[in-house]
Design an enzyme around this catalytic site. Structure first.
Site, PDB file in Angstrom:
ATOM      1  N   LYS A  24      15.578   5.759   9.320  1.00 57.78           N
ATOM      2  CA  LYS A  24      14.629   6.290   8.333  1.00 57.78           C
ATOM      3  C   LYS A  24      13.319   5.487   8.357  1.00 57.78           C
ATOM      4  CE  LYS A  24      14.871   4.567   4.086  1.00 57.78           C
ATOM      5  NZ  LYS A  24      13.809   4.024   3.245  1.00 57.78           N
ATOM      6  N   ASN A  25      13.434   4.157   8.393  1.00 55.70           N
ATOM      7  CA  ASN A  25      12.223   3.333   8.277  1.00 55.70           C
ATOM      8  C   ASN A  25      11.382   3.295   9.547  1.00 55.70           C
ATOM      9  OD1 ASN A  25      12.823   2.903   5.645  1.00 55.70           O
ATOM     10  ND2 ASN A  25      13.585   0.807   5.902  1.00 55.70           N
ATOM     11  N   CYS A 119       8.594  -1.107  -8.342  1.00 57.01           N
ATOM     12  CA  CYS A 119       9.781  -0.269  -8.166  1.00 57.01           C
ATOM     13  C   CYS A 119      11.000  -1.111  -8.472  1.00 57.01           C
ATOM     14  CB  CYS A 119       9.833   0.334  -6.770  1.00 57.01           C
ATOM     15  SG  CYS A 119      10.295  -0.837  -5.507  1.00 57.01           S
ATOM     16  N   ARG A 124       5.709  -4.748  -5.921  1.00 60.10           N
ATOM     17  CA  ARG A 124       5.454  -4.603  -4.478  1.00 60.10           C
ATOM     18  C   ARG A 124       3.974  -4.360  -4.215  1.00 60.10           C
ATOM     19  NH1 ARG A 124       9.962  -0.756  -2.071  1.00 60.10           N
ATOM     20  NH2 ARG A 124       9.027  -1.364  -0.084  1.00 60.10           N
ATOM     21  N   ASP A 310      17.508  -5.543   3.529  1.00 63.48           N
ATOM     22  CA  ASP A 310      18.102  -4.214   3.293  1.00 63.48           C
ATOM     23  C   ASP A 310      19.622  -4.210   3.470  1.00 63.48           C
ATOM     24  OD1 ASP A 310      15.592  -3.282   2.758  1.00 63.48           O
ATOM     25  OD2 ASP A 310      15.310  -2.226   4.645  1.00 63.48           O
ATOM     26  N   ARG A 402      18.275   9.191  -0.625  1.00 58.58           N
ATOM     27  CA  ARG A 402      16.930   8.943  -0.091  1.00 58.58           C
ATOM     28  C   ARG A 402      17.000   8.386   1.322  1.00 58.58           C
ATOM     29  NH1 ARG A 402      13.028   5.559  -3.775  1.00 58.58           N
ATOM     30  NH2 ARG A 402      11.877   5.878  -1.853  1.00 58.58           N
TER      31      ARG A 402
HETATM   32  C1  EPZ Z   1       9.732  -2.125   4.370  1.00 57.53           C
HETATM   33  O1  EPZ Z   1       9.044  -2.090   3.123  1.00 57.53           O
HETATM   34  C2  EPZ Z   1      10.939  -1.213   4.227  1.00 57.53           C
HETATM   35  N1  EPZ Z   1      10.485   0.135   3.884  1.00 57.53           N
HETATM   36  C3  EPZ Z   1      11.885  -1.759   3.162  1.00 57.53           C
HETATM   37  O2  EPZ Z   1      13.050  -0.948   3.166  1.00 57.53           O
HETATM   38  C4  EPZ Z   1      12.285  -3.200   3.522  1.00 57.53           C
HETATM   39  O3  EPZ Z   1      13.083  -3.733   2.488  1.00 57.53           O
HETATM   40  C5  EPZ Z   1      11.042  -4.052   3.716  1.00 57.53           C
HETATM   41  O4  EPZ Z   1      10.167  -3.437   4.706  1.00 57.53           O
HETATM   42  C6  EPZ Z   1      11.338  -5.466   4.179  1.00 57.53           C
HETATM   43  O5  EPZ Z   1      12.052  -5.439   5.381  1.00 57.53           O
HETATM   44  C7  EPZ Z   1      10.125   0.990   4.838  1.00 57.53           C
HETATM   45  O6  EPZ Z   1      10.076   0.665   6.016  1.00 57.53           O
HETATM   46  C8  EPZ Z   1       9.813   2.371   4.426  1.00 57.53           C
HETATM   47  P1  EPZ Z   1       7.027  -5.467   3.274  1.00 57.53           P
HETATM   48  P2  EPZ Z   1       7.571  -2.726   3.006  1.00 57.53           P
HETATM   49  O7  EPZ Z   1       5.607  -5.111   3.118  1.00 57.53           O
HETATM   50  O8  EPZ Z   1       6.887  -2.614   4.300  1.00 57.53           O
HETATM   51  C9  EPZ Z   1       5.180  -8.663   0.275  1.00 57.53           C
HETATM   52  C10 EPZ Z   1      14.771   0.333   2.213  1.00 57.53           C
HETATM   53  O9  EPZ Z   1      15.719   0.005   1.469  1.00 57.53           O
HETATM   54  N2  EPZ Z   1       3.916  -7.934   0.427  1.00 57.53           N
HETATM   55  O10 EPZ Z   1       7.481  -5.919   4.613  1.00 57.53           O
HETATM   56  O11 EPZ Z   1       6.927  -2.143   1.807  1.00 57.53           O
HETATM   57  C11 EPZ Z   1       6.271  -7.842  -0.421  1.00 57.53           C
HETATM   58  O12 EPZ Z   1       6.126  -7.877  -1.815  1.00 57.53           O
HETATM   59  C12 EPZ Z   1      13.372  -0.190   1.973  1.00 57.53           C
HETATM   60  O13 EPZ Z   1      14.901   1.124   3.166  1.00 57.53           O
HETATM   61  C13 EPZ Z   1       2.754  -8.473  -0.086  1.00 57.53           C
HETATM   62  O14 EPZ Z   1       2.768  -9.571  -0.682  1.00 57.53           O
HETATM   63  O15 EPZ Z   1       7.920  -4.252   2.768  1.00 57.53           O
HETATM   64  C14 EPZ Z   1       7.524  -8.505   0.092  1.00 57.53           C
HETATM   65  O16 EPZ Z   1       7.776  -9.673  -0.630  1.00 57.53           O
HETATM   66  C15 EPZ Z   1      13.215  -0.882   0.670  1.00 57.53           C
HETATM   67  N3  EPZ Z   1       1.587  -7.764   0.040  1.00 57.53           N
HETATM   68  C16 EPZ Z   1       7.155  -8.881   1.529  1.00 57.53           C
HETATM   69  O17 EPZ Z   1       5.713  -8.887   1.561  1.00 57.53           O
HETATM   70  C17 EPZ Z   1       1.528  -6.576   0.696  1.00 57.53           C
HETATM   71  O18 EPZ Z   1       0.452  -5.984   0.795  1.00 57.53           O
HETATM   72  C18 EPZ Z   1       7.675  -7.934   2.580  1.00 57.53           C
HETATM   73  O19 EPZ Z   1       7.391  -6.563   2.210  1.00 57.53           O
HETATM   74  C19 EPZ Z   1       2.712  -6.040   1.232  1.00 57.53           C
HETATM   75  C20 EPZ Z   1       3.906  -6.743   1.089  1.00 57.53           C
END
Ligand code: EPZ
Length: 426
Positions: A24-25, A119, A124, A310, A402
């Site tokens: 999915k991701n 969320c 996030r 995840d 989802r």
């Molecule tokens: C992706 O979300 C995945 N979603 C998430 O999977 C997954 O948990 C996550 O990566 C981490 O591996 C999809 O691919 C659709 P990040 P993403 O930006 O990209 C911080 C699931 O269950 N951050 O890598 O949104 C953030 O708060 C979902 O399938 C900032 O600080 O996650 C976190 O602590 C849930 N500023 C860390 O970085 C930003 O602008 C990593 O988040 C963006 C992120």
């Protein structure tokens, strides 16, 4: 009709073979990347899950024709470039909608995307996405809750995409999608190394982009004038695979997983081995079986190639039944522990202290009515229900739909007693 829920009668050992679907991701950003392409995009192995349906709906509003073909492939064609606005209605349902920002800006010169809120798994932010767009030369403002970005043509640049919790998966995807059509070379430092980011880069290259370094923290993108379409197969879903690995282990069963990439799951398999779960490659498939005694372990989630956040909830469900105390620390989303309270309702002994949970192993879990709170937390509850004595009813399973394609059917085929009911049938 009432809301659907799962009823699980626990205790069956799972045995048999499961085919893991496409990730999915990986599918979501690649679908969004179709905005960049001048021709038709055909994607194989896009899972039929609610998040894919939501993104298809959003892309439809943005002028991309999306159609599921008879053979199961998804066909996408960007045919109308007029609308560049992703409304709050869809973005609030699915944060991954943010990945239309880069493609819209790069291809159409403007993007208006509702700012995603918090969320269930915590705060996030999207500051790194916005930083990337600004560094590429876009003018980015926040107007009445919408991100409004504009640029005539983006310019290649060097950028550092690390935040307080390391790299960002969708932030890297957005930066890469914006930079493919920019003028000149872009270097992303501290890029996310996740296999899903690499899959996106491989897809873009097949469409005519020039990206190197994907899968490492330094990605280099040479801008090109245009992208064509292509036919592409999405990588297997490593999180679905990990979830079924735990299903085998927690029920003391044995499962064979088809379409599973062990090289995407090294850290997770390392933790399973430490617990005493056997994971072996047999020809093209992977077999997972567990010994009776589960050892307690220490787990720390990290960006890839570390242990994925995840799979934290699912591993916690397994460790509830280990012979001793385990420690789980969440280093990506420090508040991603909504499953703790629900697992405790099933007889687990979990103690949360900040970003860490102490898991005191218990002899057995007991069935109870519980509530799913987010996608992976609901998977953990299903797994706990499979092992528990008695009946577990899991409400709010729209969370699990989802991201998992018919998880109940797949589990039933390998021997689980799990039914999808609606509140009226109770
Ligand atoms: C992706 O979300 C995945 N979603 C998430 O999977 C997954 O948990 C996550 O990566 C981490 O591996 C999809 O691919 C659709 P990040 P993403 O930006 O990209 C911080 C699931 O269950 N951050 O890598 O949104 C953030 O708060 C979902 O399938 C900032 O600080 O996650 C976190 O602590 C849930 N500023 C860390 O970085 C930003 O602008 C990593 O988040 C963006 C992120």
């Amino acid at each position: 009709m009432g809301l659907p829920y799962f009823r699980i009668n626990g205790g069956n050992r799972l045995r048999g073979s499961v085919r893991i679907g496409g990730a999915k991701n990986a599918a979501l950003p690649i679908m969004a990347a179709s905005i960049l392409c001048d021709g038709e995009v055909i994607l194989h192995d896009v899972p039929s899950v609610a998040d894919v349906t939501s993104l298809a709906e959003l892309l439809g509003k943005l002028g991309v024709e999306v159609e599921r073909r008879q053979d199961g492939a998804l066909r996408l064609l960007a045919s109308d470039e007029m609308n560049c606005k992703a409304e709050y209605d869809i973005v609030r349902k699915m944060r991954a909608s943010i990945c239309v920002l880069g493609p819209l800006l790069a291809k159409r010169g403007k993007a208006q995307v509702a700012m995603p809120g918090g969320c269930a798994i915590g705060d996030r932010p999207v500051d790194l996405h916005l930083r990337a767009m600004r560094l590429l030369g876009a003018d980015v403002e926040l107007v009445s809750g919408d991100i409004v970005a504009k640029a005539k043509r983006l310019r290649g640049t060097e950028m550092f995409l690390g935040g307080p919790f390391g790299s960002t998966v969708l932030g890297t995807a957005n930066a890469m999608m914006a930079a493919v059509l920019a003028e000149g070379v872009t270097v992303i430092e501290m890029a996310a190394c996740e296999p899903e980011v690499r899959d996106l880069a491989d897809f873009l290259n097949k469409c005519g982009a020039s990206i190197t370094g994907q899968g490492t923290p330094r990605i280099i993108i040479e801008g090109v004038k245009e992208l064509k379409g292509c036919e592409y197969r999405i990588i297997p879903d490593r999180i679905e695979a990990g979830t079924f690995m735990v299903a085998a282990a927690i029920t003391n069963g044995e499962l064979t997983l088809e379409n599973c990439r062990l090289d995407h799951l090294m850290a997770f398999v390392d933790r399973l081995n430490a617990v005493g779960v056997n994971v072996e490659r047999k020809d093209e498939a992977i077999t997972v079986a567990s010994s009776r005694r589960l050892e307690p372990i220490e787990v720390i989630t990290q960006p890839f190639p570390g242990m994925p956040t995840d799979l934290q909830a699912q591993l916690m469900a397994l460790l509830c039944l280990a012979d001793g105390n385990s420690v789980i620390t969440e280093k990506i989303f420090p508040d991603r522990f909504l499953h703790v309270g629900e697992l405790n309702r099933m007889g687990a002994k979990l103690h949360k202290a900040g970003p860490t949970v102490i898991v005191q192993g218990v002899k057995r879990l007991v069935g109870a009515p519980v509530m799913a709170s987010d996608l992976r937390a609901s998977a953990a509850l299903v797994l706990a229900g499979l092992a528990a004595r008695g009946t577990t009813d899991i409400n709010r399973i729209y969370h699990i739909d989802r991201g998992y394609q018919r998880i109940d059917e797949k589990l039933r085929v390998v021997g689980a007693e799990i039914e999808r009911l609606s509140a009226d049938e109770a």
